[in-house]
Motif scaffolding. Structure first.
Motif, PDB file in Angstrom:
ATOM      1  N   SER A  94      20.001  -2.966  92.889  1.00  0.00           N
ATOM      2  CA  SER A  94      19.228  -1.993  92.092  1.00  0.00           C
ATOM      3  C   SER A  94      18.675  -0.859  92.953  1.00  0.00           C
ATOM      4  O   SER A  94      18.547   0.266  92.487  1.00  0.00           O
ATOM      5  CB  SER A  94      18.100  -2.637  91.296  1.00  0.00           C
ATOM      6  N   ASP A  95      18.409  -1.122  94.238  1.00  0.00           N
ATOM      7  CA  ASP A  95      17.831  -0.035  95.045  1.00  0.00           C
ATOM      8  C   ASP A  95      18.879   0.984  95.505  1.00  0.00           C
ATOM      9  O   ASP A  95      18.566   1.908  96.238  1.00  0.00           O
ATOM     10  CB  ASP A  95      17.032  -0.597  96.237  1.00  0.00           C
ATOM     11  N   GLU A  96      20.122   0.827  95.082  1.00  0.00           N
ATOM     12  CA  GLU A  96      21.153   1.805  95.463  1.00  0.00           C
ATOM     13  C   GLU A  96      21.620   2.661  94.276  1.00  0.00           C
ATOM     14  O   GLU A  96      22.442   3.552  94.441  1.00  0.00           O
ATOM     15  CB  GLU A  96      22.373   1.090  96.071  1.00  0.00           C
ATOM     16  N   ILE A  97      21.114   2.350  93.087  1.00  0.00           N
ATOM     17  CA  ILE A  97      21.647   2.986  91.876  1.00  0.00           C
ATOM     18  C   ILE A  97      21.456   4.512  91.901  1.00  0.00           C
ATOM     19  O   ILE A  97      22.399   5.268  91.603  1.00  0.00           O
ATOM     20  CB  ILE A  97      20.975   2.408  90.601  1.00  0.00           C
ATOM     21  N   GLU A  98      20.271   4.953  92.293  1.00  0.00           N
ATOM     22  CA  GLU A  98      19.996   6.391  92.256  1.00  0.00           C
ATOM     23  C   GLU A  98      20.963   7.154  93.171  1.00  0.00           C
ATOM     24  O   GLU A  98      21.567   8.143  92.778  1.00  0.00           O
ATOM     25  CB  GLU A  98      18.538   6.657  92.678  1.00  0.00           C
ATOM     26  N   SER A 117      22.392  -4.892  83.031  1.00  0.00           N
ATOM     27  CA  SER A 117      21.216  -4.723  83.898  1.00  0.00           C
ATOM     28  C   SER A 117      21.200  -3.391  84.622  1.00  0.00           C
ATOM     29  O   SER A 117      20.130  -2.892  84.943  1.00  0.00           O
ATOM     30  CB  SER A 117      21.013  -5.905  84.854  1.00  0.00           C
ATOM     31  N   HIS A 118      22.374  -2.768  84.904  1.00  0.00           N
ATOM     32  CA  HIS A 118      22.359  -1.510  85.675  1.00  0.00           C
ATOM     33  C   HIS A 118      22.785  -0.264  84.899  1.00  0.00           C
ATOM     34  O   HIS A 118      22.445   0.844  85.302  1.00  0.00           O
ATOM     35  CB  HIS A 118      23.254  -1.643  86.908  1.00  0.00           C
ATOM     36  N   GLY A 119      23.569  -0.463  83.809  1.00  0.00           N
ATOM     37  CA  GLY A 119      24.089   0.707  83.081  1.00  0.00           C
ATOM     38  C   GLY A 119      23.000   1.705  82.701  1.00  0.00           C
ATOM     39  O   GLY A 119      23.096   2.903  83.028  1.00  0.00           O
ATOM     40  N   PRO A 120      21.909   1.250  82.049  1.00  0.00           N
ATOM     41  CA  PRO A 120      20.884   2.208  81.620  1.00  0.00           C
ATOM     42  C   PRO A 120      20.280   2.992  82.788  1.00  0.00           C
ATOM     43  O   PRO A 120      19.984   4.179  82.674  1.00  0.00           O
ATOM     44  CB  PRO A 120      19.826   1.316  80.956  1.00  0.00           C
ATOM     45  N   GLU A 121      20.143   2.315  83.948  1.00  0.00           N
ATOM     46  CA  GLU A 121      19.562   2.986  85.109  1.00  0.00           C
ATOM     47  C   GLU A 121      20.498   4.077  85.635  1.00  0.00           C
ATOM     48  O   GLU A 121      20.054   5.167  86.008  1.00  0.00           O
ATOM     49  CB  GLU A 121      19.310   1.945  86.188  1.00  0.00           C
TER      50      GLU A 121
END
Ligand SMILES: Cc1ncc(COP(=O)(O)O)c(C=O)c1O
Length: 382
Positions: A94-98, A117-121
């Motif tokens: 999650s800390d790499e998504i941006e 879990s990651h698509g919306p982010e």
């Protein structure tokens, strides 16, 4: 170490060095771009096989971009190929998504749960991000389980799926490894058998890597027919292939040298300035015996040697190989086809010196592109 020995083929290239032959890379790229145009598909480079980024501008002129397995590969694509990456990874942090969202256009998830879990982010940072799911066709023809993503119980790809979650526009599969178009045809049948019901609801499919299109006896017209007939069945789908090996297949060598010769009661061993475990790990992992110029694998012949790596790992050796003549300290050893899955997998285990990276350009001139030093070793540790 350079070498003026009269048997030396490349006296101007310091040893050790991975040497890309650019004319061979261009020949592969021309073949791949013909397939792309004639079949009406897209072909992208899989960085995991070949990430010599000084060649990315050239590759970008022939192919449709590149695919990454991680944030760092995706950043390299954005920086050096100047295009947004396709990304598939078995799992995302999650800390790499941006950061990933800044350098990627397509994200493929390994499970529906990962997508949720990651698509919306991802969408928060890039609203036009495309999402795909990796599916497992459940069929492959790969003998070594280490390289078989469709082995029973594999963690790679969803084995069955009744319906697609909202927002997913593509499917990805990868179940080939150095295979031909006939194997691809059979994998495709299995893929359609499992997932045809989903195809009307998506816009693109990615049929992964492992297509050894640039190998001499690969039946390119057959591949084009297989792809065209798939496109006739599903004219609304964009089709993508993401080979790695095929791009760098037989595009260069690893130049090494003999530093010592050790004689034991059972064999003579050439001690080299390279390491199998650190510089040619597939030789031990797969395992396989690479071709060596002016030598044959096996113990037939007068001048037979085992080859020893420069690390202190007992198993850092290969052979026996039979040479044309008695070998001396200072002699050159040319390991063929050492460009794909080598530079990307090397380590500095034992603190061994990493081979240079260089290229022979289309005019036959050698260019040293990168030399590694102590600080490359130190910087990976703390
Ligand atoms: C998902 C995926 N795509 C592409 C590739 C590239 O395969 P190859 O280098 O065999 O063409 C691999 C290799 O492991 C892979 O796992």
């Amino acid at each position: 170490m350079s070498n003026n020995n009269q048997n030396t083929i490349y006296p101007l290239i310091d040893s050790p060095a991975y040497v890309l032959e650019e004319n061979r890379l261009i020949a592969n790229l021309e073949k791949l771009s013909r397939v792309r145009d004639e079949a009406g598909i897209e072909i992208i480079l899989a960085l995991k096989a070949f990430a010599m980024w000084s060649e990315f501008p050239l590759i970008g002129r022939y192919l449709n971009g590149a695919t990454a397995s991680s944030l760092y590969e995706a950043k390299l694509i954005a920086e050096e190929m100047k295009t947004l990456a396709h990304v598939y990874a078995p799992v995302f942090h999650s800390d790499e998504i941006e950061e990933l969202a800044k350098v990627s256009q397509t994200i493929v998830f390994n499970s529906v749960q990962e997508y949720h879990s990651h698509g919306p982010e991802f969408l928060r940072y890039r609203s036009d991000m495309e999402f795909g799911l990796r599916v497992n066709p459940g069929y492959s023809e790969i003998e070594t389980d280490l390289y078989n993503p469709a082995a029973i119980g594999s963690r790679l790809g969803i084995p069955s799926l009744t319906e697609l979650p909202q927002g997913v526009t593509g499917l990805h599969m990868h179940a080939l490894c150095e295979n031909n178009s006939f194997t691809f045809e059979r994998v495709l049948q299995s893929f359609e058998h499992r997932f045809a019901h989903l195809l009307p609801h998506i816009h693109w499919v990615n049929f992964g890597g492992g297509h050894l299109i640039t190998q001499a006896d690969y039946d390119i017209p057959h591949l084009i027919n297989v792809l065209k007939s798939f496109k006739q069945r599903y004219p609304h789908l964009k089709v993508i292939l993401e080979p790695g090996s095929a791009i760098a297949w037989q595009t260069g060598f690893l130049k090494a040298s003999v530093l010592d010769i050790v004689e034991t009661p059972v064999q003579k061993i050439l001690i080299l300035d390279v390491s199998f475990t650190a510089h040619m790990p597939d030789c031990l992992e797969m395992p396989y015996n690479p071709a060596i110029r002016k030598a044959n694998y096996g113990s037939e012949g007068k001048f037979v040697y085992q080859l020893g790596g420069m690390s202190c790992l007992a198993g850092d050796q290969l052979g026996p190989y039979s040479f044309e003549r008695a070998m001396d300290i200072g002699d050159e050893i040319i390991f063929e086809d050492m460009i794909h899955y080598t530079m990307v997998k090397t380590t500095m285990f034992n603190g061994v010196r990493h081979p240079d990276i260089g290229k022979i350009d289309v005019d036959g001139n050698y260019h040293l592109i990168r030399r590694f030093n102590y600080s490359d070793f130190k910087q990976r540790l703390s």
